[in-house]
Design a protein around this motif. Sequence first.
Motif, mmCIF file in Angstrom:
data_model
loop_
_atom_site.group_PDB
_atom_site.id
_atom_site.type_symbol
_atom_site.label_atom_id
_atom_site.label_comp_id
_atom_site.label_asym_id
_atom_site.label_seq_id
_atom_site.Cartn_x
_atom_site.Cartn_y
_atom_site.Cartn_z
ATOM 1 N N LEU A 46 27.188 7.012 103.614
ATOM 2 C CA LEU A 46 26.637 8.033 102.810
ATOM 3 C C LEU A 46 24.802 7.758 102.091
ATOM 4 C CD1 LEU A 46 26.309 10.857 101.601
ATOM 5 C CD2 LEU A 46 27.322 9.113 99.311
ATOM 6 N N ALA A 47 24.915 6.045 101.518
ATOM 7 C CA ALA A 47 23.615 5.430 101.105
ATOM 8 C C ALA A 47 22.157 5.873 102.837
ATOM 9 C CB ALA A 47 23.366 3.753 100.971
ATOM 10 N N ILE A 48 23.115 5.241 103.615
ATOM 11 C CA ILE A 48 22.179 5.818 104.956
ATOM 12 C C ILE A 48 22.010 7.032 105.298
ATOM 13 C CG2 ILE A 48 22.186 5.592 107.604
ATOM 14 C CD1 ILE A 48 23.504 3.318 107.578
ATOM 15 N N GLY A 49 22.817 8.181 105.159
ATOM 16 C CA GLY A 49 22.903 9.492 105.313
ATOM 17 C C GLY A 49 21.371 9.930 103.645
ATOM 18 N N VAL A 50 21.009 9.647 102.879
ATOM 19 C CA VAL A 50 20.953 9.622 101.219
ATOM 20 C C VAL A 50 19.357 9.238 102.102
ATOM 21 C CG1 VAL A 50 19.964 9.340 99.246
ATOM 22 C CG2 VAL A 50 22.513 10.037 99.958
ATOM 23 N N TRP A 51 19.097 8.048 102.333
ATOM 24 C CA TRP A 51 18.121 7.020 102.916
ATOM 25 C C TRP A 51 17.028 8.083 103.809
ATOM 26 C CZ3 TRP A 51 18.462 1.906 105.410
ATOM 27 C CH2 TRP A 51 17.234 1.185 104.925
ATOM 28 N N GLU A 52 18.030 8.910 104.516
ATOM 29 C CA GLU A 52 17.456 9.202 105.485
ATOM 30 C C GLU A 52 16.555 10.647 104.944
ATOM 31 O OE1 GLU A 52 18.643 11.333 109.861
ATOM 32 O OE2 GLU A 52 19.922 10.111 108.995
ATOM 33 N N ALA A 53 17.744 10.681 104.462
ATOM 34 C CA ALA A 53 17.270 12.707 104.083
ATOM 35 C C ALA A 53 15.903 12.494 102.882
ATOM 36 C CB ALA A 53 18.058 13.535 103.065
ATOM 37 N N VAL A 54 15.579 11.284 102.759
ATOM 38 C CA VAL A 54 14.248 11.476 101.212
ATOM 39 C C VAL A 54 13.446 10.998 102.214
ATOM 40 C CG1 VAL A 54 13.122 9.511 100.353
ATOM 41 C CG2 VAL A 54 15.416 10.070 99.770
ATOM 42 N N LEU A 77 34.251 8.913 97.803
ATOM 43 C CA LEU A 77 33.122 9.771 98.649
ATOM 44 C C LEU A 77 32.506 10.305 97.792
ATOM 45 C CD1 LEU A 77 31.758 10.324 100.825
ATOM 46 C CD2 LEU A 77 33.133 12.616 101.426
ATOM 47 N N CYS A 78 33.296 10.968 96.168
ATOM 48 C CA CYS A 78 32.438 11.403 94.937
ATOM 49 C C CYS A 78 32.119 10.733 94.884
ATOM 50 C CB CYS A 78 33.896 12.809 94.756
ATOM 51 S SG CYS A 78 34.679 14.088 95.704
ATOM 52 N N LYS A 79 32.708 9.818 94.333
ATOM 53 C CA LYS A 79 32.072 8.822 93.718
ATOM 54 C C LYS A 79 30.890 8.494 93.995
ATOM 55 C CE LYS A 79 33.436 3.915 91.099
ATOM 56 N NZ LYS A 79 33.851 3.140 90.918
ATOM 57 N N ALA A 80 30.511 7.627 94.874
ATOM 58 C CA ALA A 80 29.235 7.188 95.737
ATOM 59 C C ALA A 80 28.516 8.709 95.771
ATOM 60 C CB ALA A 80 29.774 6.975 97.552
ATOM 61 N N ALA A 81 28.821 9.996 96.017
ATOM 62 C CA ALA A 81 27.259 11.400 95.657
ATOM 63 C C ALA A 81 27.007 10.907 94.422
ATOM 64 C CB ALA A 81 28.751 12.589 96.149
ATOM 65 N N SER A 82 28.377 11.090 93.044
ATOM 66 C CA SER A 82 27.508 11.173 91.854
ATOM 67 C C SER A 82 26.591 10.078 92.118
ATOM 68 C CB SER A 82 29.104 10.947 91.291
ATOM 69 O OG SER A 82 28.807 10.774 89.776
ATOM 70 N N PHE A 83 26.919 8.798 92.073
ATOM 71 C CA PHE A 83 25.862 7.842 91.611
ATOM 72 C C PHE A 83 24.487 8.499 92.985
ATOM 73 C CE2 PHE A 83 23.573 3.949 93.945
ATOM 74 C CZ PHE A 83 23.140 3.377 93.054
ATOM 75 N N PHE A 84 24.745 8.549 93.992
ATOM 76 C CA PHE A 84 23.265 8.927 94.349
ATOM 77 C C PHE A 84 22.367 10.883 93.837
ATOM 78 C CE2 PHE A 84 24.583 6.657 97.898
ATOM 79 C CZ PHE A 84 23.439 5.883 97.734
ATOM 80 N N ARG A 85 23.381 11.461 93.626
ATOM 81 C CA ARG A 85 22.968 12.744 92.526
ATOM 82 C C ARG A 85 22.661 12.208 91.406
ATOM 83 N NH1 ARG A 85 25.528 17.966 93.285
ATOM 84 N NH2 ARG A 85 25.968 18.161 91.480
ATOM 85 N N GLN A 157 22.689 25.575 104.149
ATOM 86 C CA GLN A 157 22.472 25.907 102.985
ATOM 87 C C GLN A 157 21.801 24.726 102.807
ATOM 88 O OE1 GLN A 157 25.341 27.880 100.222
ATOM 89 N NE2 GLN A 157 25.081 29.452 101.100
ATOM 90 N N ARG A 158 23.061 23.431 102.949
ATOM 91 C CA ARG A 158 21.947 22.051 103.288
ATOM 92 C C ARG A 158 22.087 21.378 104.887
ATOM 93 N NH1 ARG A 158 24.113 20.413 98.331
ATOM 94 N NH2 ARG A 158 23.696 22.921 97.424
ATOM 95 N N LYS A 159 21.824 20.020 104.757
ATOM 96 C CA LYS A 159 22.032 19.042 106.021
ATOM 97 C C LYS A 159 23.572 18.296 105.524
ATOM 98 C CE LYS A 159 18.299 21.110 106.623
ATOM 99 N NZ LYS A 159 17.435 21.883 107.485
ATOM 100 N N LEU A 160 23.975 17.873 106.536
ATOM 101 C CA LEU A 160 25.457 17.563 106.974
ATOM 102 C C LEU A 160 24.821 16.169 106.655
ATOM 103 C CD1 LEU A 160 28.437 16.701 107.438
ATOM 104 C CD2 LEU A 160 28.154 17.075 109.531
ATOM 105 N N ALA A 161 24.949 15.216 106.080
ATOM 106 C CA ALA A 161 24.667 13.630 105.667
ATOM 107 C C ALA A 161 25.532 12.618 105.632
ATOM 108 C CB ALA A 161 23.550 13.416 104.227
ATOM 109 N N PHE A 162 26.509 13.163 105.843
ATOM 110 C CA PHE A 162 27.598 12.341 106.300
ATOM 111 C C PHE A 162 29.150 12.908 106.654
ATOM 112 C CE2 PHE A 162 31.803 9.253 104.499
ATOM 113 C CZ PHE A 162 31.664 8.534 105.900
ATOM 114 N N ALA A 163 29.672 12.122 107.304
ATOM 115 C CA ALA A 163 30.807 12.722 107.585
ATOM 116 C C ALA A 163 32.530 11.547 108.121
ATOM 117 C CB ALA A 163 31.202 13.418 109.266
#
Length: 263
Positions: A46-54, A77-85, A157-163
């Motif tokens: 997820l970090a890589i996905g967020v980095w790419e999105a930035v 996964l929610c814990k990781a998403a919460s961190f970046f949010r 409405q949003r980009k797929l950043a991790f699956a």
Amino acid sequence: MSFTATRRHWQDFASHLDARNYFLEITRAVRAKTLDIGRPHYAMSLAIGVWEAVCCGYGELAAVEMGVASGMGLLSLCKAASFFRELMGIDIRVYGFDNATGLPTVDGYRDHPELWEQGDFLLPDPERLRKKLPPFCELIIGDIADTVASFETMLHQRKLAFASIDVDLYSSTLACFRMLDWAPECYLPVVPFYFDDTEDFFPYNEWCGEELAIREFNEAHAMRKFQRHPRYRIQHFFGLHVLDHKMRTGEEKPRFPLRISGI
């Protein structure tokens, strides 16, 4: 010693080097276990996905787990998403898909009947799991072959950043792949993917299971391709290369070059 990241809004990075230094600090802390934001392979992907999105300039993202079972992975996964949010003010929503009845019928050698049986990995109480999920997460119950269609509206409405694909069977993996045929604006230029059912067990091979589904997907799609990325040292890590994405055809420019490397 625990790691504390400096808060940075996702729009405030000045260059690809600025973003790179920031995300390398986070991913190295995850790898060193001084930062706990859930399962490392989820957190790193997820970090890589967020980095790419930035770097792209995208602030609304989606992360998905296909195959929820006990719910521990979805909560991670929610814990990781919460961190970046919270850290970066980036809008990540999480979606979990499961039929709540366990594995469907195991159909022939391609579904690895030597490993799996119908009913394995049951999600016993979806409502109990829902009560544990944060408001930015949605649990979607039903046959993935049917429910995945609803995800298209969400991805417009949003980009797929991790699956994460953890459905065990070849046939179920094919059903998950229905979410990969939509317009390129639904995705990052490269989407981080975790395939749970690859590599680990001796019977796994490219003629069965998730490995076969990946190979057939690549053969059938000229402009969407999965590739392993072992250099990133993340378990079961692949990239879905969206070759018809406007940032890959040159029709649009990312905010910063996508020089995402070496974590």
